[in-house]
Design a protein around this motif. Structure first.
Motif, PDB file in Angstrom:
ATOM      1  N   THR A   1       0.864  -1.184   0.000  1.00 62.56           N
ATOM      2  CA  THR A   1       0.000   0.000   0.000  1.00 62.56           C
ATOM      3  C   THR A   1       0.899   1.232   0.000  1.00 62.56           C
ATOM      4  O   THR A   1       1.848   1.329   0.767  1.00 62.56           O
TER       5      THR A   1
ATOM      6  N   LYS B   1      -6.100   5.193 -13.184  1.00 63.39           N
ATOM      7  CA  LYS B   1      -7.144   4.298 -12.710  1.00 63.39           C
ATOM      8  C   LYS B   1      -6.534   3.068 -12.058  1.00 63.39           C
ATOM      9  O   LYS B   1      -5.422   2.661 -12.381  1.00 63.39           O
ATOM     10  N   LYS B   2      -7.287   2.485 -11.136  1.00 60.85           N
ATOM     11  CA  LYS B   2      -6.842   1.250 -10.491  1.00 60.85           C
ATOM     12  C   LYS B   2      -6.622   0.175 -11.553  1.00 60.85           C
ATOM     13  O   LYS B   2      -7.375   0.068 -12.524  1.00 60.85           O
ATOM     14  N   ASP B   3      -5.572  -0.601 -11.359  1.00 58.39           N
ATOM     15  CA  ASP B   3      -5.204  -1.679 -12.280  1.00 58.39           C
ATOM     16  C   ASP B   3      -4.928  -1.145 -13.686  1.00 58.39           C
ATOM     17  O   ASP B   3      -5.294  -1.752 -14.698  1.00 58.39           O
ATOM     18  N   SER B   4      -4.259  -0.015 -13.737  1.00 56.15           N
ATOM     19  CA  SER B   4      -3.819   0.509 -15.028  1.00 56.15           C
ATOM     20  C   SER B   4      -2.786  -0.432 -15.634  1.00 56.15           C
ATOM     21  O   SER B   4      -2.233  -1.299 -14.955  1.00 56.15           O
TER      22      SER B   4
ATOM     23  N   GLU C   1       0.521  -0.214 -13.814  1.00 53.16           N
ATOM     24  CA  GLU C   1       0.436  -0.808 -12.473  1.00 53.16           C
ATOM     25  C   GLU C   1       0.434  -2.331 -12.545  1.00 53.16           C
ATOM     26  O   GLU C   1       1.122  -3.006 -11.764  1.00 53.16           O
TER      27      GLU C   1
ATOM     28  N   GLU D   1       3.170  -4.956 -10.952  1.00 53.78           N
ATOM     29  CA  GLU D   1       2.757  -6.064 -10.077  1.00 53.78           C
ATOM     30  C   GLU D   1       3.285  -7.405 -10.584  1.00 53.78           C
ATOM     31  O   GLU D   1       3.769  -8.228  -9.801  1.00 53.78           O
TER      32      GLU D   1
ATOM     33  N   LYS E   1       0.945  -6.984  -5.092  1.00 52.75           N
ATOM     34  CA  LYS E   1      -0.376  -6.411  -5.309  1.00 52.75           C
ATOM     35  C   LYS E   1      -0.329  -5.003  -4.741  1.00 52.75           C
ATOM     36  O   LYS E   1      -0.145  -4.806  -3.536  1.00 52.75           O
TER      37      LYS E   1
ATOM     38  N   ASP F   1      -1.665  -1.141  -3.950  1.00 50.35           N
ATOM     39  CA  ASP F   1      -2.797  -0.263  -3.712  1.00 50.35           C
ATOM     40  C   ASP F   1      -2.256   1.157  -3.601  1.00 50.35           C
ATOM     41  O   ASP F   1      -1.713   1.550  -2.569  1.00 50.35           O
TER      42      ASP F   1
ATOM     43  N   GLN G   1      -2.615   5.023  -3.210  1.00 49.16           N
ATOM     44  CA  GLN G   1      -3.522   6.057  -2.711  1.00 49.16           C
ATOM     45  C   GLN G   1      -3.012   7.403  -3.237  1.00 49.16           C
ATOM     46  O   GLN G   1      -2.051   7.962  -2.711  1.00 49.16           O
ATOM     47  N   TRP G   2      -3.659   7.914  -4.276  1.00 49.70           N
ATOM     48  CA  TRP G   2      -3.259   9.190  -4.876  1.00 49.70           C
ATOM     49  C   TRP G   2      -3.988  10.318  -4.144  1.00 49.70           C
ATOM     50  O   TRP G   2      -5.212  10.431  -4.213  1.00 49.70           O
TER      51      TRP G   2
ATOM     52  N   TYR H   1       3.472   7.605 -12.364  1.00 48.66           N
ATOM     53  CA  TYR H   1       4.278   6.582 -11.697  1.00 48.66           C
ATOM     54  C   TYR H   1       5.760   6.972 -11.705  1.00 48.66           C
ATOM     55  O   TYR H   1       6.459   6.783 -10.707  1.00 48.66           O
TER      56      TYR H   1
END
Length: 501
Positions: free
Chosen positions: A40, A51-54, A57, A61, A67, A69, A71-72, A396
């Protein structure tokens, strides 16, 4: 770790003296055991939050067997959010913060793991120069992983077409700055018949006490001031107690009085200032770095396709003189409240170490081959679409410890403006002015630094806005000294003398 570094090599690295190969994201890295490591991360938002799971990203992973997470947190709210998270011990496993009074107090209170003795176990983290780590140590101990940055990044990114059209040269003296600002505000350089242009557009971070890349510090240093803290008559003193700094403030005061700078500067967010540049309403982009000149031009061209942008070093009466930055854009700490054991800490360090592998460095600084860049015949990356890169990869790149100074990824084929930007960075390096208190400790500042910084920032803003005269400003400096500033000066001076022995 290596004992010393020549940061002049950065430009050479970017020009093609780095490693090779694209992001081999099909090669997963194994942590101890087969289960993915939960990571995290809280970090200030850069541009639009991915977006999550770009795609980027997911590639990280897969390569790191983790995995993530992310937090932007919007930059304008980050400090308040950070303080709330620290106070409640509700923190992520990796927490990106910057050096200031609340951060130092939290570190000294024992909230975060010390990581210095562990770095030798990681090939990439331990290979980087001690400089990057020394500048974020607290009481001689290392608690964070820096987002590695160059130290002389200041540069003037400017509208060359406007300067040429109006017969202007880049400003050197404060009188030059005034004349340029007046001309840009009054001579309608965008030729729309309205008075809607500025020499520069200020935002409220213009005098951030924690930022050596803030405009007021850059301007004052170019005129002979110290960088945050300097030495005078055997004592360390803050920049705002020097004549060159006061003169720079007086310039802003006059510009404000004549409405030659935006009247709402004290509340404007950095993103709003960027938008003024992007809309073609500012002659100089002050809240950026020399190496970002090409990106600044790309953003501007969407509105003003025929614009011409250039970049030059800050030149003052004493020549090229810029504030040395601390070699990082913040650093990741690892809270004991969320990282349960040294074993988990070691796994997290392993995750960040893998981000510095050539495959990950290429991904984070170039993106995906075929989508964000193409490979040239001589083995360099040529960006295909800078706007797409800025949207999908840059958040990123700017938020994780993998950057150009590591020299691990695919070298970049530079455009002429990119190349010139990095030449400015390299040329600045012999002329950077260090912050003499950067690595020093003051018990009083740890206790009262937030209060002292707020006092002086508020006084600066009021002075510039004409709400107090020079006598009022000097009275506020005296109040700062009485509220603990004198003690901070005394403690920094003693620590500096001890450091020099």
């Amino acid at each position: 770790m290596k004992g010393s570094v020549s940061l002049l090599a950065v430009a050479a690295v970017l020009a093609g003296c780095a490693g090779n190969g694209g992001p081999q994201t099909d090669k997963p890295a194994q942590q101890d055991g087969s289960k993915p490591l939960i990571v995290t991360i809280a970090t200030p938002q850069v541009g639009e939050a991915p977006k999550k799971d770009s795609e980027v990203e997911l590639a990280i992973e897969k390569y790191t067997n983790s995995k993530i997470d992310m937090q932007w947190i919007p930059g304008a709210a980050f400090e308040d959010k950070k303080n709330i998270m620290i106070a409640s011990s509700d923190m992520p496993k990796a927490f990106k913060i910057t050096s200031n009074a609340t951060t130092l107090a939290a570190i000294q209170s024992g909230l975060f793991w010390e990581i210095g003795p562990l770095l030798q176990n990681y090939k990439n983290l331990s290979a980087l120069d001690d400089y990057y780590y020394d500048n974020i140590k607290v009481d001689g101990k290392l608690y964070g992983l820096p987002l590695y940055r160059d130290t002389g990044r200041a540069g003037l990114v400017y509208r060359k077409d406007w300067f040429d059209e109006l017969g202007l040269k880049l400003p050197v003296t404060l009188d030059d700055w005034y004349a340029m600002m007046k001309t840009m505000a009054e001579k309608d350089p965008n030729k729309n018949g309205e008075q809607d242009t500025y020499g520069l557009f200020l935002d409220k971070s213009f005098n951030d006490p924690a930022g050596s890349n803030t405009f007021l510090t850059r301007l004052a240093v170019s005129q002979g001031a110290p960088n945050k803290w300097g030495e005078e008559n055997g004592k360390l003193i803050p920049e705002f107690m020097t004549t060159p700094y006061l003169n720079a403030m007086k310039l802003l005061r006059e510009l404000y009085r004549e409405k030659l700078i935006n009247q709402d500067f004290s509340v404007v967010q950095a993103a709003d200032a960027d938008n003024k540049w992007n809309a073609g309403q500012a002659a100089i982009r002050v809240n950026t770095v020399a190496s970002a000149a090409a990106t600044s031009h790309e953003n501007l061209k969407k509105t003003v396709p025929d614009s011409i942008v250039d970049v030059e070093p800050y030149i003052g009466p004493f020549g090229n003189r810029v504030p040395a930055e601390p070699g990082n854009n913040g650093f990741f700490v690892f809270p004991k409240s969320s990282v349960a054991s040294e074993e988990e800490l070691e796994q997290l360090l392993g995750f960040f170490d893998k981000l510095l592998d050539p495959e990950m460095s290429t991904l984070l600084t170039r993106g995906f081959e075929g989508k964000h860049y193409t490979k040239t015949a001589d083995g360099k990356a040529e960006l295909k679409d800078l706007s797409l890169f800025n949207l999908e990869v840059k958040p990123y790149r700017d938020s994780l410890p993998s950057f150009e100074v590591t020299g691990q990824g695919l070298p970049l084929k530079l455009s002429p403006l990119q190349e010139k930007g990095w030449e400015v960075v390299a040329g600045n390096l012999p002329n950077v002015v260090p912050n003499l208190a950067l690595t020093l400790s003051s018990a009083t500042y740890l206790e009262k630094g937030g209060e002292l910084d707020t006092l002086i920032r508020d006084a600066q803003t009021k002075f510039i806005m004409g709400k107090m005269d020079e006598a009022g400003w000097l009275a506020e400096v005296d109040n700062w000294k009485k509220a603990g500033g004198d003690k901070v000066i005394e403690e920094y001076t003693a620590a500096y003398a001890k450091q020099k022995q």
